[in-house]
Design a protein around this motif. Structure first.
Motif, PDB file in Angstrom:
ATOM      1  N   ALA A 359       0.823  -1.218   0.000  1.00 38.91           N
ATOM      2  CA  ALA A 359       0.000   0.000   0.000  1.00 38.91           C
ATOM      3  C   ALA A 359       0.853   1.261   0.000  1.00 38.91           C
ATOM      4  CB  ALA A 359      -0.907   0.004   1.228  1.00 38.91           C
ATOM      5  N   PRO A 360       0.361   2.363  -0.603  1.00 39.78           N
ATOM      6  CA  PRO A 360       1.087   3.635  -0.562  1.00 39.78           C
ATOM      7  C   PRO A 360       1.406   4.104   0.850  1.00 39.78           C
ATOM      8  CG  PRO A 360      -0.670   3.762  -2.176  1.00 39.78           C
ATOM      9  CD  PRO A 360      -0.857   2.461  -1.438  1.00 39.78           C
ATOM     10  N   THR A 361       0.509   3.834   1.791  1.00 39.90           N
ATOM     11  CA  THR A 361       0.780   4.229   3.171  1.00 39.90           C
ATOM     12  C   THR A 361       2.036   3.542   3.685  1.00 39.90           C
ATOM     13  OG1 THR A 361      -1.575   4.552   3.580  1.00 39.90           O
ATOM     14  CG2 THR A 361      -0.171   4.309   5.497  1.00 39.90           C
ATOM     15  N   ALA A 362       2.187   2.265   3.355  1.00 43.06           N
ATOM     16  CA  ALA A 362       3.394   1.540   3.755  1.00 43.06           C
ATOM     17  C   ALA A 362       4.619   2.125   3.063  1.00 43.06           C
ATOM     18  CB  ALA A 362       3.251   0.058   3.416  1.00 43.06           C
ATOM     19  N   ILE A 363       4.481   2.450   1.783  1.00 34.39           N
ATOM     20  CA  ILE A 363       5.610   3.005   1.022  1.00 34.39           C
ATOM     21  C   ILE A 363       6.066   4.329   1.641  1.00 34.39           C
ATOM     22  CG2 ILE A 363       6.330   3.895  -1.240  1.00 34.39           C
ATOM     23  CD1 ILE A 363       4.187   1.884  -2.412  1.00 34.39           C
ATOM     24  N   ARG A 364       5.122   5.174   2.021  1.00 37.22           N
ATOM     25  CA  ARG A 364       5.486   6.441   2.643  1.00 37.22           C
ATOM     26  C   ARG A 364       6.138   6.228   4.006  1.00 37.22           C
ATOM     27  NH1 ARG A 364       0.551   8.052   0.000  1.00 37.22           N
ATOM     28  NH2 ARG A 364      -0.652   7.610   1.897  1.00 37.22           N
ATOM     29  N   ALA A 365       5.696   5.186   4.720  1.00 33.06           N
ATOM     30  CA  ALA A 365       6.350   4.855   5.990  1.00 33.06           C
ATOM     31  C   ALA A 365       7.790   4.413   5.742  1.00 33.06           C
ATOM     32  CB  ALA A 365       5.576   3.753   6.715  1.00 33.06           C
ATOM     33  N   PHE A 366       8.004   3.607   4.694  1.00 36.49           N
ATOM     34  CA  PHE A 366       9.365   3.187   4.352  1.00 36.49           C
ATOM     35  C   PHE A 366      10.232   4.412   4.053  1.00 36.49           C
ATOM     36  CE2 PHE A 366       7.159  -0.673   2.214  1.00 36.49           C
ATOM     37  CZ  PHE A 366       6.934  -1.267   3.441  1.00 36.49           C
ATOM     38  N   MET A 367       9.671   5.372   3.325  1.00 35.65           N
ATOM     39  CA  MET A 367      10.396   6.599   3.009  1.00 35.65           C
ATOM     40  C   MET A 367      10.799   7.329   4.292  1.00 35.65           C
ATOM     41  SD  MET A 367       8.147   8.162  -0.147  1.00 35.65           S
ATOM     42  CE  MET A 367       9.098   9.674  -0.227  1.00 35.65           C
ATOM     43  N   LYS A 368       9.846   7.416   5.207  1.00 36.94           N
ATOM     44  CA  LYS A 368      10.086   8.120   6.462  1.00 36.94           C
ATOM     45  C   LYS A 368      11.209   7.453   7.261  1.00 36.94           C
ATOM     46  CE  LYS A 368       7.757   9.352  10.805  1.00 36.94           C
ATOM     47  NZ  LYS A 368       6.502   9.221  11.587  1.00 36.94           N
ATOM     48  N   TRP A 369      11.232   6.120   7.250  1.00 30.79           N
ATOM     49  CA  TRP A 369      12.240   5.398   8.028  1.00 30.79           C
ATOM     50  C   TRP A 369      13.632   5.551   7.424  1.00 30.79           C
ATOM     51  CZ3 TRP A 369       8.733   0.444   8.083  1.00 30.79           C
ATOM     52  CH2 TRP A 369       7.631   0.690   8.913  1.00 30.79           C
ATOM     53  N   GLY A 370      13.694   5.814   6.129  1.00 33.12           N
ATOM     54  CA  GLY A 370      14.986   6.065   5.505  1.00 33.12           C
ATOM     55  C   GLY A 370      15.483   4.925   4.633  1.00 33.12           C
TER      56      GLY A 370
END
Length: 646
Positions: A359-370
Motif C-alpha cells: 500500500a502507498p501508506t506503507a511506502i510512505r512509511a518506508f520513506m520516512k524510516w529512511g
C-alpha cells in the motif's frame, strides 16, 4: 474540477516505458489487447473462463438487468477445485502453494497436494458440525495458513465465508456475525502483533455472548499456553482435534456460477457495516485474469501481497488469484516494522520474492524510516512492484521504483474496491508506458469513464464503470435497496465508484480519492490528494493528510496534518515554508489555513489514513467509530493536541 490546480499537480513529464528485457518476456506484449477486448467484452472474459474447470459450461456469458448482473449463466464450478485439484495432475502437485512466515520467525510450506489434503479435512470437519451449502461461516483469525484453508474449505462445500479482520473488536465482530447470521465461527486462541498476543479467543467469547446464530466455535491453537483460552463445553472445539478424525478427500460441490462465495463487510462513516456479496463464477474469472496479466505472473514466481486476508486485497491477491494461477503465494503474520524496520526487506531477501504488492501508506512509511533499511538487503530478486489501496503520490512512486525496485522494476499502481472484487484500472507492465502517480488505463474488458455532475463524459469529475464486469458485487446482504441507492442511483444504469478522477490527454486515469475528500474552496474544487502530494513533495515531509473544515466565507478551510521525516523539527518557520510550498506547487487557492505537526496519523490496520476522524477532530465533534484503527491512542492524542493549538 479546478483545472489549473489539477494541471499543476498532474502534469507529469516523467515517463517509464517497460524495460526491453521485461517486455520480451511479458505475459501481455501486444497493445492490441485493449482494442480486441473493447470490440467484444464478453468474448474477452469468456476466453479466461475457458481456461478454468467447469462441471457444467455456462449457457450465456452475461445477463444484465441494471443493476442486477449474472455472469456465466447456468454454469457450474467450484473455486476450491480450481485453486487446488486442477493443479494436482501435473508438475504443480508438489510445488509450494503457500509459503508462510510467522511474526516470531517460524516458517511453514504447504504444497498444492498438502494444501488440498488440509482443505478437504477441514471441509469434512465443517460438514460433521452440520454446515450445509448456503450456511454462512465467520472466520476471525490471524494471518496463518489455516485462514486460507478455512476459506477454501468453505468454498469447497458451498458455505459462504465471512472473514472478519483480526484487529476488529468484539463488538465489531458481533455486529458482523449477527448481520450474516453465521452458523459457525472459526477463530484462534490468539495471534502475534509486534511481540504481543492479540486476544482473538477472548474477543470471540465476548462477541458470542450476543450472537445467537452461532452453534459451534472452532479454535485453532496458534499461541499455546500463553493464550490460556477458556473453552466453552458443547460450543467450542479445537481445530486439531476436529481435523484429526477426518478423511483426506471431500467432494467439491458443483456450485452455480451465481451462488454466494463470500460476504465481506466494509465500514461506512455512519450506519451499520455493509455486507458486500461476491458470487462464485465471475469473481473466479476476474481474479484469475487480473492476477495473471497485471502481475505478469510466471510459473517460477514467488508472489507476495502484504495485505491482511481480512480485507478484499487479501481475499483476491493473497489467496484466490495466486492459487487459481498455480503460483506460490507468501503469507506473513506480522508488522512491517517488527522486530525492526527492515522486516519486509529481510523477508524479500530470505525467500527471493519476485512480485511485491503493498500500500502507498506503507511506502510512505518506508520513506520516512529512511533508505538505510532496504539498502541493508539484496533486493535483486524483485522484478515487479505493485501499489494498492489509495492514490500514490508521484514522489512516493519514484522512491519506490528507485529504492526498492533498483530502477529496473515496473510498478503496477492498481485501482479497485471491495465492491469490484478485483483490479479494474492498472498498467499492464509489459506494454504500458508508466507515469508516476497514475493508475494508467482500465484493464482490458473494463469500461471505465470519468463524468461530470450530469453523467456526461469529462476530463475531470467522478469515476464510473459503464458496463458490468465479472467480479462485481451482487448486492448488500439483506439490504437490496441500499445497494441500488448507494451504487446505481446517482447515474442510472452506471456504477458510481464514489471516487474522484481526472483523465489526461493520453487517456490515463489519475485517481483523486473519495469524492468526500474533494474540497470546495472559494468556488474551486480541490482534491485533498493534490495538496497532500504537494506537501509530501517537500523534503522535510514524510506523510500528510488533508481535510476540509467548514468556513463561513470560503465554504471550506484547508487543514493539513503533517508527519515530518527523521529528526526534522517542527517550527513556525517550517509551517510557513510548507504553506508557501503548497502555493508554489498548486496555487494560492490551495494554501493550507492550518498545519498541525504530528508524529503519527490515525490509520486502520490495513494502513489507510482515517480522514473521517481527522474531520471530526478539526470540527470539534465527538469521534466517530474507531473500531478499525490500529492504535486508538493516536487519534485521542491528536485530538488533545489540536484542541490545545486552537
Amino acid at each position: 474540477m479546478a483545472e489549473k490546480t489539477l494541471e499543476a499537480l498532474l502534469k507529469e513529464d516523467r515517463h517509464f516505458p517497460p524495460p526491453q528485457d521485461f517486455r520480451e518476456r511479458a505475459v501481455v506484449r501486444d497493445p492490441k489487447v485493449y482494442e480486441q477486448a473493447a470490440q467484444d467484452r464478453l468474448k474477452f472474459w469468456e476466453s479466461f473462463a475457458q481456461q478454468l474447470h467447469w462441471f457444467k459450461k455456462w449457457e450465456r456469458v452475461l445477463e444484465w438487468n441494471p443493476p442486477l448482473a449474472q455472469w456465466f449463466v447456468g454454469g457450474r464450478t467450484n473455486l476450491s477445485f480450481n485453486c487446488l485439484d486442477r493443479h494436482l495432475t501435473g508438475s504443480r502437485r508438489n510445488k509450494t502453494a503457500i509459503l508462510w512466515e510467522g511474526e516470531p520467525g517460524e516458517e511453514r510450506t504447504l504444497t498444492y497436494a498438502q494444501l488440498h489434503r488440509e482443505v478437504c479435512r477441514f471441509a469434512n470437519g465443517l460438514k460433521e458440525l452440520g454446515v450445509c451449502r448456503g450456511d454462512r461461516v465467520t472466520l476471525y483469525m490471524p494471518m496463518v495458513p489455516e485462514l486460507a484453508i478455512a476459506m477454501l474449505a468453505c468454498a469447497r462445500i458451498g458455505a459462504p465465508h465471512s472473514v472478519i479482520f483480526g484487529g476488529f473488536s468484539a463488538e465489531a465482530l458481533r455486529d458482523r456475525i449477527n448481520d450474516s447470521k453465521s452458523k459457525v465461527l472459526v477463530t484462534a486462541d490468539g495471534g502475534w502483533r509486534r511481540g504481543a498476543v492479540v486476544p482473538l479467543k477472548r474477543n470471540a467469547d465476548e462477541a458470542l455472548e450476543g450472537s445467537p446464530s452461532i452453534e459451534k466455535a472452532i479454535v485453532f491453537q496458534r499461541i499455546g499456553t500463553d493464550a490460556s483460552p477458556i473453552m466453552k463445553p458443547g460450543r467450542d472445539l479445537w481445530w486439531h482435534e476436529l481435523v484429526a478424525r477426518q478423511p483426506d478427500w471431500c467432494d467439491p460441490e458443483p456450485l452455480d456460477s451465481e451462488e454466494m462465495l463470500y460476504l465481506l463487510y466494509t465500514s461506512g462513516t455512519t450506519g451499520k457495516p455493509k455486507g458486500i456479496i461476491h458470487t462464485t463464477g465471475g469473481y473466479m474469472v476476474g481474479c484469475f485474469a487480473t492476477t495473471q496479466w497485471v502481475f505478469d505472473l510466471k510459473e517460477e514466481d514467488l508472489f507476495w501481497c502484504t495485505a491482511d486476508i481480512g480485507w478484499v486485497t487479501g481475499h483476491s491477491y493473497v489467496v484466490y488469484g495466486p492459487l487459481l494461477n498455480g503460483a506460490t503465494t507468501l503469507m506473513y503474520e506480522g508488522a512491517p516494522d517488527f522486530p525492526a524496520k527492515d522486516r519486509f526487506w529481510t523477508i524479500v531477501k530470505k525467500y527471493g520474492v519476485n512480485v511485491f504488492y503493498t500500500a502507498p501508506t506503507a511506502i510512505r512509511a518506508f520513506m520516512k524510516w529512511g533508505e538505510e533499511w532496504p539498502k541493508k538487503h539484496n533486493l535483486s530478486s524483485l522484478r515487479l512492484l505493485g501499489s494498492v489501496g489509495e492514490p500514490i503520490n508521484p514522489e512516493a512512486w519514484i522512491w519506490y521504483r528507485q529504492t526498492i525496485g533498483g530502477g529496473r522494476c515496473p510498478i503496477v499502481d492498481t485501482w479497485w474496491q471491495t465492491e469490484t472484487g478485483h483490479i479494474l484500472i492498472s498498467p499492464l507492465p509489459g506494454i504500458t508506458d508508466l507515469k508516476p502517480g497514475s493508475a494508467t488505463r482500465p484493464f482490458p474488458g473494463i469500461e471505465a469513464d470519468v463524468v461530470d455532475d450530469k453523467g456526461n463524459s469529462a476530463d475531470a469529475g467522478y469515476l464510473v464503470i459503464r458496463s458490468p464486469w465479472p467480479g462485481m458485487l451482487r448486492g448488500i446482504y439483506g439490504d437490496p435497496e441500499r445497494y441500488k441507492t448507494q451504487y446505481w442511483a446517482r447515474f442510472p444504469g452506471v456504477y458510481f465508484t464514489g471516487d474522484g478522477c481526472k483523465r489526461d490527454a493520453d487517456g490515463y486515469f489519475w485517481l483523486l480519492g473519495r469524492v468526500d475528500d474533494v474540497l470546495k474552496v472559494s468556488g474551486h474544487r480541490l482534491s485533498t490528494m493534490e495538496i497532500e502530494s504537494a506537501l509530501v513533495d517537500h523534503q522535510s515531509v514524510a506523510e500528510s493528510a488533508v481535510i476540509g473544515k467548514p468556513h463561513e466565507i470560503k465554504e471550506n478551510a484547508i487543514v493539513a496534518f503533517v508527519t515530518l521525516k527523521g529528526n526534522v523539527k517542527a517550527t513556525p518557520e517550517l509551517m510557513d515554508e510548507l504553506k508557501a510550498h503548497v502555493v508554489k506547487k498548486i496555487g494560492s487557492i490551495a494554501r493550507p489555513d492550518e498545519i498541525l505537526f504530528t508524529a503519527e496519523l490515525p490509520k486502520t490496520r490495513s494502513g489507510k489514513i482515517m480522514r473521517r476522524l481527522l474531520r471530526d477532530i478539526a470540527e470539534g465533534k465527538a469521534l466517530g467509530d474507531t473500531t478499525t484503527l490500529a492504535d486508538t491512542s493516536v487519534v485521542q492524542a491528536l485530538k488533545e493536541k489540536y484542541e490545545e493549538s486552537e
